[in-house]
Design an enzyme around this catalytic site. Structure first.
Site, PDB file in Angstrom:
ATOM      1  CE  LYS A 103      -3.459   2.942   0.808  1.00  0.00           C
ATOM      2  NZ  LYS A 103      -4.166   2.885   2.070  1.00  0.00           N
ATOM      3  CE  LYS A 171      -2.274   7.192   7.488  1.00  0.00           C
ATOM      4  NZ  LYS A 171      -2.890   7.966   6.316  1.00  0.00           N
TER       5      LYS A 171
END
Length: 232
Positions: A103, A171
């Site tokens: 991901k 992030k």
């Protein structure tokens, strides 16, 4: 799920789960933390799968997300019917942690693409090109990407509230930088894209989507990448 995993570690919820219980994390968290969680749960006799998803909010509503799963392949196969209610593409990517890592790779490529758009489109306008014509060429030519197809129309309309907020997306860039440092992998393009994100955050665009990075370069170059007659 992130808060739940914090609770598992901090208040001992995992201590009350029956051995063999399967814990599936569909959130997007840091790769190293995922490995740590997997090790802690394994030590308690629990099975852990990291299963982040990709596809943005529309596909989430439709149940057509892509899910990348790290963990035991037999367990993944067993849970596929249930997970298929969320995602229509389920990929077993390897051991625990590989779902998050896959991901992250996808997200970093997407992030780099958006940062490049933010830098290059204002340059085109600064040099006298029409933003709509430029957008048409990019999105029908070799420069197109999912990022350009999604964000350029939004930029032309001056809409910066249709995607994931910059402050939340950051992030992923932090995770990319940590992996680059930990494994001594040079990532100069990623580092440059991260600088654009940081500048956008410093300028107060954190609540806007990734397309808002264009505002940084519009300000620097004194241009506006909008359709004629569009405000904002």
């Amino acid at each position: 799920m992130w808060n739940g995993l914090c609770s598992i570690q901090q208040t001992g919820i995992a201590q009350h789960l029956t051995a063999g219980t399967i814990v599936v994390d569909t959130s997007t968290i840091e790769y190293g933390l995922t490995l740590s969680i997997g090790e802690r749960l394994e030590a308690l006799g629990l099975t852990f799968l990291d299963a982040p998803v990709s596809g943005m909010w529309k596909r989430a509503q439709e149940g057509t997300l892509t899910m990348m799963i790290g963990g035991d392949g037999e367990i993944v196969e067993k849970l596929t019917p249930a997970l298929s209610t969320m995602a229509n593409r389920i990929l077993h990517t390897g051991a625990v942690g590989s779902g998050q890592l896959t991901k992250l790779i996808n997200q970093l490529l997407f992030d780099i693409n958006v940062a490049a758009l933010a830098e290059i489109l204002p340059m085109a306008v600064k040099l006298g090109l029409d933003p709509e014509n430029t957008a048409e060429v990019v999105n029908s030519g070799t420069g197109r990407s999912y990022a350009s197809e999604y964000f350029i129309p939004q930029i032309l309309e001056g809409k910066f509230d249709t995607g994931y907020p910059l402050q939340s997306a950051y992030k992923d860039l932090v995770s990319g930088a940590e992996i680059s440092a930990r494994y001594q992998i040079p990532a100069p393009v990623l580092a440059a894209a991260t600088t654009t994100y940081q500048q956008a955050l410093l300028e107060g665009h954190g609540s806007k989507d990734k397309g808002a990075m264009v505002l940084v370069y519009e300000r620097l170059l004194g241009v506006n990448c909008r359709k004629e007659g569009t405000n904002g």
